[in-house]
Design a protein around this motif. Sequence first.
Motif, mmCIF file in Angstrom:
data_model
loop_
_atom_site.group_PDB
_atom_site.id
_atom_site.type_symbol
_atom_site.label_atom_id
_atom_site.label_comp_id
_atom_site.label_asym_id
_atom_site.label_seq_id
_atom_site.Cartn_x
_atom_site.Cartn_y
_atom_site.Cartn_z
ATOM 1 N N GLU A 175 0.931 -1.458 -0.151
ATOM 2 C CA GLU A 175 0.397 0.072 0.223
ATOM 3 C C GLU A 175 0.676 1.327 0.120
ATOM 4 O O GLU A 175 0.767 2.544 -0.220
ATOM 5 C CB GLU A 175 -1.378 0.311 1.057
ATOM 6 N N ASP A 176 1.979 1.341 0.357
ATOM 7 C CA ASP A 176 3.245 2.041 0.671
ATOM 8 C C ASP A 176 3.581 2.807 -0.740
ATOM 9 O O ASP A 176 3.790 4.473 -0.963
ATOM 10 C CB ASP A 176 4.127 1.462 1.707
ATOM 11 N N TYR A 177 3.630 1.784 -1.608
ATOM 12 C CA TYR A 177 3.740 2.761 -2.525
ATOM 13 C C TYR A 177 2.637 3.460 -3.761
ATOM 14 O O TYR A 177 3.002 3.793 -5.205
ATOM 15 C CB TYR A 177 4.252 1.477 -3.587
ATOM 16 N N VAL A 178 1.553 3.064 -2.773
ATOM 17 C CA VAL A 178 0.989 3.589 -4.105
ATOM 18 C C VAL A 178 0.612 5.252 -3.883
ATOM 19 O O VAL A 178 0.491 5.871 -5.003
ATOM 20 C CB VAL A 178 -0.515 3.319 -4.069
ATOM 21 N N VAL A 179 0.604 6.106 -3.057
ATOM 22 C CA VAL A 179 0.087 7.248 -2.299
ATOM 23 C C VAL A 179 0.989 8.362 -3.659
ATOM 24 O O VAL A 179 2.383 8.231 -3.148
ATOM 25 C CB VAL A 179 -0.099 7.463 -0.866
ATOM 26 N N GLN A 180 0.372 9.416 -3.192
ATOM 27 C CA GLN A 180 1.086 10.391 -4.299
ATOM 28 C C GLN A 180 0.523 11.985 -2.755
ATOM 29 O O GLN A 180 -0.637 11.835 -2.166
ATOM 30 C CB GLN A 180 0.903 10.691 -5.330
ATOM 31 N N SER A 181 1.491 11.798 -2.256
ATOM 32 C CA SER A 181 0.790 13.514 -0.993
ATOM 33 C C SER A 181 0.835 14.760 -1.661
ATOM 34 O O SER A 181 0.345 15.441 -0.400
ATOM 35 C CB SER A 181 1.692 13.118 0.388
ATOM 36 N N MET A 182 1.566 15.211 -2.448
ATOM 37 C CA MET A 182 1.273 15.952 -3.203
ATOM 38 C C MET A 182 2.118 15.908 -4.703
ATOM 39 O O MET A 182 2.585 15.259 -5.212
ATOM 40 C CB MET A 182 2.099 17.464 -2.846
ATOM 41 N N PRO A 183 1.695 16.966 -5.253
ATOM 42 C CA PRO A 183 1.911 16.845 -6.905
ATOM 43 C C PRO A 183 3.732 16.265 -7.119
ATOM 44 O O PRO A 183 3.701 15.674 -8.345
ATOM 45 C CB PRO A 183 1.668 18.325 -7.616
ATOM 46 N N THR A 184 4.375 17.141 -6.492
ATOM 47 C CA THR A 184 5.733 17.297 -6.082
ATOM 48 C C THR A 184 6.041 15.634 -6.320
ATOM 49 O O THR A 184 7.588 15.513 -6.421
ATOM 50 C CB THR A 184 6.299 18.359 -6.290
ATOM 51 N N VAL A 185 5.323 15.457 -5.182
ATOM 52 C CA VAL A 185 5.741 13.932 -4.847
ATOM 53 C C VAL A 185 5.443 12.825 -5.576
ATOM 54 O O VAL A 185 4.359 12.888 -6.334
ATOM 55 C CB VAL A 185 5.445 13.718 -3.404
ATOM 56 N N SER A 186 5.904 11.460 -5.898
ATOM 57 C CA SER A 186 5.209 10.437 -6.789
ATOM 58 C C SER A 186 5.732 9.192 -5.822
ATOM 59 O O SER A 186 6.151 9.198 -5.441
ATOM 60 C CB SER A 186 6.703 10.414 -8.302
ATOM 61 N N PRO A 187 4.628 8.042 -6.120
ATOM 62 C CA PRO A 187 4.587 7.114 -5.436
ATOM 63 C C PRO A 187 5.733 6.500 -5.898
ATOM 64 O O PRO A 187 6.340 6.514 -6.801
ATOM 65 C CB PRO A 187 3.297 6.551 -6.373
ATOM 66 N N THR A 239 22.117 5.312 -15.065
ATOM 67 C CA THR A 239 22.329 4.988 -13.709
ATOM 68 C C THR A 239 22.256 6.188 -12.327
ATOM 69 O O THR A 239 22.359 6.499 -11.864
ATOM 70 C CB THR A 239 23.295 4.499 -13.634
ATOM 71 N N HIS A 240 22.649 7.582 -13.387
ATOM 72 C CA HIS A 240 22.867 8.558 -12.439
ATOM 73 C C HIS A 240 21.374 9.010 -12.416
ATOM 74 O O HIS A 240 21.139 9.730 -11.266
ATOM 75 C CB HIS A 240 23.732 9.444 -12.830
ATOM 76 N N HIS A 241 20.490 9.066 -13.172
ATOM 77 C CA HIS A 241 19.406 9.563 -13.148
ATOM 78 C C HIS A 241 18.141 8.170 -12.256
ATOM 79 O O HIS A 241 17.965 9.004 -11.692
ATOM 80 C CB HIS A 241 18.476 9.059 -14.638
ATOM 81 N N GLU A 242 18.410 6.851 -12.366
ATOM 82 C CA GLU A 242 18.270 6.452 -11.354
ATOM 83 C C GLU A 242 18.272 6.819 -10.221
ATOM 84 O O GLU A 242 17.706 6.820 -8.597
ATOM 85 C CB GLU A 242 18.301 5.022 -11.599
ATOM 86 N N GLN A 243 19.973 7.935 -9.795
ATOM 87 C CA GLN A 243 20.952 7.756 -8.500
ATOM 88 C C GLN A 243 19.554 9.327 -7.556
ATOM 89 O O GLN A 243 19.321 8.942 -6.788
ATOM 90 C CB GLN A 243 21.820 7.983 -8.563
ATOM 91 N N GLN A 244 19.302 9.822 -9.239
ATOM 92 C CA GLN A 244 18.842 11.078 -8.396
ATOM 93 C C GLN A 244 17.111 11.323 -8.212
ATOM 94 O O GLN A 244 16.860 11.300 -6.751
ATOM 95 C CB GLN A 244 18.058 12.195 -9.802
ATOM 96 N N HIS A 245 16.723 10.015 -8.064
ATOM 97 C CA HIS A 245 14.979 8.992 -7.987
ATOM 98 C C HIS A 245 15.331 8.861 -6.960
ATOM 99 O O HIS A 245 14.464 7.933 -6.020
ATOM 100 C CB HIS A 245 14.541 8.225 -8.779
ATOM 101 N N GLN A 246 16.596 7.869 -6.912
ATOM 102 C CA GLN A 246 16.743 7.524 -4.910
ATOM 103 C C GLN A 246 17.150 8.304 -3.708
ATOM 104 O O GLN A 246 15.824 7.893 -2.900
ATOM 105 C CB GLN A 246 17.956 6.371 -5.059
ATOM 106 N N GLU A 247 16.701 9.354 -4.510
ATOM 107 C CA GLU A 247 17.227 10.665 -3.431
ATOM 108 C C GLU A 247 15.277 11.240 -3.392
ATOM 109 O O GLU A 247 15.426 11.007 -2.377
ATOM 110 C CB GLU A 247 18.687 11.699 -3.643
ATOM 111 N N LEU A 248 15.151 11.193 -4.113
ATOM 112 C CA LEU A 248 13.364 11.105 -4.234
ATOM 113 C C LEU A 248 12.720 10.537 -3.426
ATOM 114 O O LEU A 248 11.875 10.965 -3.243
ATOM 115 C CB LEU A 248 12.759 11.791 -5.866
ATOM 116 N N MET A 249 13.089 9.198 -3.506
ATOM 117 C CA MET A 249 12.168 8.399 -3.556
ATOM 118 C C MET A 249 12.090 8.157 -1.660
ATOM 119 O O MET A 249 11.027 8.434 -0.895
ATOM 120 C CB MET A 249 12.818 6.911 -3.721
ATOM 121 N N ALA A 288 0.349 15.029 -11.537
ATOM 122 C CA ALA A 288 -0.718 15.095 -10.159
ATOM 123 C C ALA A 288 -1.120 14.233 -9.777
ATOM 124 O O ALA A 288 -1.696 14.137 -9.372
ATOM 125 C CB ALA A 288 -1.104 16.555 -10.294
ATOM 126 N N GLU A 289 -1.536 13.322 -10.717
ATOM 127 C CA GLU A 289 -2.125 11.950 -10.470
ATOM 128 C C GLU A 289 -1.899 10.571 -10.619
ATOM 129 O O GLU A 289 -2.554 9.695 -11.393
ATOM 130 C CB GLU A 289 -3.437 12.156 -11.735
#
Lengths: 456, 456, 456, 456
Positions: free
Chosen positions: A70-82, A175-185, A131-132
């Motif tokens: 369930e934790d993988y689904v939620v987007q708490s605000m538009p700048t956040v992604s699930p 791979t650098h792109h994915e590291q940026q997303h790891q920080e975002l995660m 946002a969706e």
Amino acid sequence: MRREAPARVVFDTLPSGLYPECSILRTSATIQINTMVLRTDDFIAVSPLADRYCRVRDASPALCRTLEPEDYVVQSMPTVSPMKWHLAHTTWFFEQFVLVPHRPDYEVFDETYHYLFNSYYLTKGQMHARAERGLLSRPTVAQIGMYRRYVDQHILAMLDEGVDGELYGLIELGTHHEQQHQELMLTDIKHIFSISPLEPALLHAKQRTRTAPLPALRFLTMAGGLKKIGADGESFCFDNETPRHQVFTEDFGIADRLVSNREFRDFIAAGGYTESALWLADGWAWVQANAIDRPLYWSEDLDTEFTLSGRQAIDPDAPVCHVSFYEADAYARWAGHRLPTEAEWEIVAERATREGNFVDNGLLHPQPLNTSTQLEPDQLFGDAWEWTSTPYSAYPGFTPLAGSVGEYNGKFMCNQMVCRGGSCATPADHIRPTYRNFFYPQERWQFFGIRLARDI
Amino acid sequence: MRREAPARVVFDTLPSGLYPECSILRTSATIQINTMVLRTDDFIAVSPLADRYCRVRDASPALCRTLEPEDYVVQSMPTVSPMKWHLAHTTWFFEQFVLVPHRPDYEVFDETYHYLFNSYYLTKGQMHARAERGLLSRPTVAQIGMYRRYVDQHILAMLDEGVDGELYGLIELGTHHEQQHQELMLTDIKHIFSISPLEPALLHAKQRTRTAPLPALRFLTMAGGLKKIGADGESFCFDNETPRHQVFTEDFGIADRLVSNREFRDFIAAGGYTESALWLADGWAWVQANAIDRPLYWSEDLDTEFTLSGRQAIDPDAPVCHVSFYEADAYARWAGHRLPTEAEWEIVAERATREGNFVDNGLLHPQPLNTSTQLEPDQLFGDAWEWTSTPYSAYPGFTPLAGSVGEYNGKFMCNQMVCRGGSCATPADHIRPTYRNFFYPQERWQFFGIRLARDI
Amino acid sequence: MRREAPARVVFDTLPSGLYPECSILRTSATIQINTMVLRTDDFIAVSPLADRYCRVRDASPALCRTLEPEDYVVQSMPTVSPMKWHLAHTTWFFEQFVLVPHRPDYEVFDETYHYLFNSYYLTKGQMHARAERGLLSRPTVAQIGMYRRYVDQHILAMLDEGVDGELYGLIELGTHHEQQHQELMLTDIKHIFSISPLEPALLHAKQRTRTAPLPALRFLTMAGGLKKIGADGESFCFDNETPRHQVFTEDFGIADRLVSNREFRDFIAAGGYTESALWLADGWAWVQANAIDRPLYWSEDLDTEFTLSGRQAIDPDAPVCHVSFYEADAYARWAGHRLPTEAEWEIVAERATREGNFVDNGLLHPQPLNTSTQLEPDQLFGDAWEWTSTPYSAYPGFTPLAGSVGEYNGKFMCNQMVCRGGSCATPADHIRPTYRNFFYPQERWQFFGIRLARDI
Amino acid sequence: MRREAPARVVFDTLPSGLYPECSILRTSATIQINTMVLRTDDFIAVSPLADRYCRVRDASPALCRTLEPEDYVVQSMPTVSPMKWHLAHTTWFFEQFVLVPHRPDYEVFDETYHYLFNSYYLTKGQMHARAERGLLSRPTVAQIGMYRRYVDQHILAMLDEGVDGELYGLIELGTHHEQQHQELMLTDIKHIFSISPLEPALLHAKQRTRTAPLPALRFLTMAGGLKKIGADGESFCFDNETPRHQVFTEDFGIADRLVSNREFRDFIAAGGYTESALWLADGWAWVQANAIDRPLYWSEDLDTEFTLSGRQAIDPDAPVCHVSFYEADAYARWAGHRLPTEAEWEIVAERATREGNFVDNGLLHPQPLNTSTQLEPDQLFGDAWEWTSTPYSAYPGFTPLAGSVGEYNGKFMCNQMVCRGGSCATPADHIRPTYRNFFYPQERWQFFGIRLARDI
């Protein structure tokens, strides 16, 4: 880098190592995806890039090892992604920028994913509304796990065959792109958990504390003049770090450490959030419209803060973080100083050691200064991204990458501010002195801190 | 004290020229304000500042001489202010920054005006909401005319007595402030009239046209290096132009004139508004959200535009105007060039003649180039403000003015872009090479045009 | 054809009484409209309708006689219209529903007015956006005065020639339509003035006060059964009052007067606005979202209220007004009673005298009860519209008028509540027991009051 | 006390039938909740209420048996709730209205749930914001499964001990409440799946089709007069159905079946959505603002619709559904008829058989008429809720239930319209002729259909 086994397996069919030795290579199980049979031990890490690929790709699901589906689904605000969107989007990046254009016989895993997991590459076609992203329950986490495996097999097969310079560059970029997303995660799940009345914790990490008092903040004098900043392109960098070019700077002073929570509490106690004269006009409007009176995640009594280890007492010696550019700028004005320009920051950082509190140590929170005497500016790398006073724009002579990856950085060069130095959620091998991060001035959900500077 | 409205609108008695001889001094009629009798010819322009004061103050109501009382009330969007608000606010500036702090026995004209006509000086106290200025029918135009007369008499009395350096500076600042509002009055009434199905005209000015074809746009080469820009403070300037400081610039090319309507139509015809790759991300979002497909005021068929002289055919040779920064930037990218930085622009402008199409000639619209050969960049001053690629921020070592006037410029140094050179609505004696104007990148209601630059 | 504005505002020449003798007929001055010369005394009131037409048409500008031109422009919220819009729209109604369809040679005054002054008659074509009526400075008040004269001359000429039944009905409808707008003009200018920090007064009317204490509110018992309500169409009524039809009602009690300000203050003191259980769900959401804690126009200390005679002390004996349906309903629940249904109200009103505090007496505010003993329900007519518990919908067998006037009432039969009885801003000859007014439950800017009822 | 999630989702072990035999009673497996051991076969259905309780409670998770954990999290719009919220809220209802007030020694399952799962009972305390239910990943589905089991055990224990009249009424109310949420679960998951580009199906149910042509719609004549409607309280009903009372009705005609898709397509083809004269004013504004041009879930080409069995061809003979009140009302006007009042509907329904297409048959979509000749109105129950022309308000003499359950119905009696008859998602034993459902006129996500009526 941590290489321990997790308590739980996230993807049922995935190997269980979190930061394992390269799990994709190690596994010899036969995986059947539709009718295609692949033996994962066909692939041997023959190059540093394949090794890096495996390490980076393994690290993303590893960050999720304590999560429920369930934790993988939620987007708490538009700048956040699930979370599951991040896991899929980073995979889509390899599929769409590497496999589809460069492997004529490659069959995409699922036709709909191109629409669902494109982030902002308009030249790649239509995409699902940002946002969706939290309105989609499907594909499930398990399906996205299969997607990751499928793309991994194909990329590793390519690397096994050997890749030329352009492909090498694209995979390295991925791979650098994915590291940026790891920080975002990490910053996204922090925000997601923070708005829950249950306040779940991602982990339980024991934070460092100081025994001796934190030394007073001092300014170190730096010589100005005509200097060079930017990346020379010898090793990996993003396009926005280029070209290396000359800038003129006056002599300046730079703070020897980040502003602490105690110092920021003094600003609040002195009425910093209520004195309009300290604020940029847009910042003041933002403070008023959103009733801002403390850093994001701080409790109303200023005693505790929500962290990735749950609610914790605020350590007065630790760097303040989760402040917007507006707050950083107002604090600096209140303190009688200013924020550094990005050129000043880079001049300082170029000769500093690149050590710091990164994601790799697993603390996932800014830490108090480790030392008692500072001859050099400390905490430049890791802990918290440092807001500079420089709006994000193109370096003189800047040319974006060709093709759709040209949308990676260049088109954001408006209305954002440059941040430097990485944070406690940044992988250690992802950051460098020339690295330019950029955010809108009102954003706070990243680990943003404050470094002061001054004219001399 | 509150004053009653006079029987007639006071502006009817003003001379009709845009820059008449100084009417306040010239008029010898006895004016009775309630029981106080003043003879305006008691005041003699004994100084250049008094002369300037009179000329500038006269010019504001002069811009309104074709308006009906109803026209002064409307606010067509939040960034636009009603005409009567401008007339009152510029007067309030003198009252609050000069008379109240420096004339202990001065009685304010009306206690409520301080709340009503403060624009954004938060350190001066609470103010009426900006977006609701058009909801106030009172005070009437006539009452504001009385307010202007009242304050004028007191300022002229001060000037007659002689003023020291600080007061001199504040009054001089007030006249430049009023000139800025004169430009806003013209752009605001243009917008107000533009949204009326009746499309009223402010005036009927015959525009210039070319007989010979417009010469193709050329780039002139400018030498870079370590240069000085900014104001040295010898003559009047705003604080944001200081201090004069060194910047390093590479050699660059600068266009010899502004981009024309014909050239901008080519951009539209080539699909410029529909190709995302040409646009900054925020610009593209703005285009999509607002269905932007042509400059503000252009008709859907791209044949006519609304002007201060009513609806007119678009002159293909005249400079394009009323484009946002986003459109200017996208156009430049489409043309294979870029916008100049503000440093580049100033380096070019410093040695150019300061002539141009200003408000003084009464055309109130950008004009086609006057010449057929250009050895120098033309149209740098007047016609249209030129978007630069430089975000508006503080010069190194910048210190705002002390006190509430410190809010004049400094607090806006975020999220806005620098514009240079003035427009057809700018008074000729208001502009200079170091002048920094600034607007949000999506704004279009000012006379904004496009000058190209390029790397060489 | 478009006409120029005359030199002076035409309304200045009107008599100042609210209901003067019929000035159009009385005036014998020669009026020149461009080249057409009309002598107003050519027209003699040959019928009650012409007489009514003149009286009603004169009354509209008469309401404005203390206004400045600027006051006619402002629209303070979307449901409010500018004064000059009302003056033009009521004229447009006669032009579009009477003159254009029934006078083949009639030339419209100005082609653009059809677009500008249509309110909501979609079958009549496109119209200017309702929320943007305050963005138009043109046509000016003076031009609209000319428009009124022009249409009046044509209508009076028609009436002079004699009109048939359909035309008679349309013109009569137009006069009742204009009376509705006269009430709106008063409630709209009240709202417009109320949001001004200057708090202007439309007039200075001395309000009545009681010397004896207000008698306690009592309930009078009414017999139910199968009753008839609705208009039988013998004299003028709106279509929504028809057909007369049977309804079944139990016996019920009806309050003998309106709820007073003192009684409503008790509700506030008892925490009425903070106890959710008293409120309808939508009402509670409205209270929360808008921080409602007192009637519109009341000061925070509950001591004064803004009236058309400026700010005044609240008379505790006068009826509470400017409350929404939600507030009326919550008050009734708190008091242990309920609001009447519209059928109950009409059954009571049918046998009551039709006297009351109407616009004609010029007080423009609800007045305290005039008597000390009540054998009959008092204040049923005038003072304040009484919210009923009945949602506005069609009577059984209801048929709207044919053609565009069918849009007059029927299409609003959803989401609104029925109000009954008229107010202090209603003309006395405009109201009747079957009259159905209707408003959204959150609206407050009309003179809305509270009559209680109860089961027995 | 907070309980940990079990290793497996509890619902997996439930039988898969929509209305299985009562699984809670039948299951004799020992379930261990932390240290408390319960044997479910300790509980025997000793009463019809226990039997009903078990059947209803089992049915909720049974509806979810094809869902993935991720599907339970999403909230696709504010009026939709996540599946796991429904499962928890219906449980909370029993906990807060039955166990907490009536079992002094009852320990709540988790303290935070009271805040998280209160829907709108303001007198029960603060609650989580309705529009943010989809932002919560925790508690997980598995935890909510434990919550359901925990509460079930306690309720069944109470029933085993025997309950008095008030408790009996509350538990019975809770089961009807849960049945309402079962219908919402189906309409909500339909909406959630509909916005996914992947268009998942909840099930794959074969729909009925007609072989013979659908007979033309006819009107059956009903005699009016003074009639009784409403519930007499002999068997279970909601408070809003009481008291039974007299209403007067003229004779009227009622359609013998629901309007079909083919008939509604005719309305579209005739320009129904573009002709303002057919629409209520608020309906027209809604159509314009939302670009409405077909029923919800219909494809742009009007050929297919999204159903709980995925995307399907539209059966022209099946009843149109997912239309708003505005669309139903406009259709009726276009067809020359009208919608029935709720009194008319109930008079017809009282003597009709209560059979129909309910959730029990598992089709989950309106079905074409089953017969070829209709002597009686058909499809009154099941298939689709029928919009009436009656705004939802209190019956004469209505008194809400005492205490917080008084918020169940009464506070919504404003701005909503009455719907009658139930739908294909309604349990067969949940509906009755006096049942009053109510929705805002713009809502479409329920199975809303159209029954015509007319004056005769």
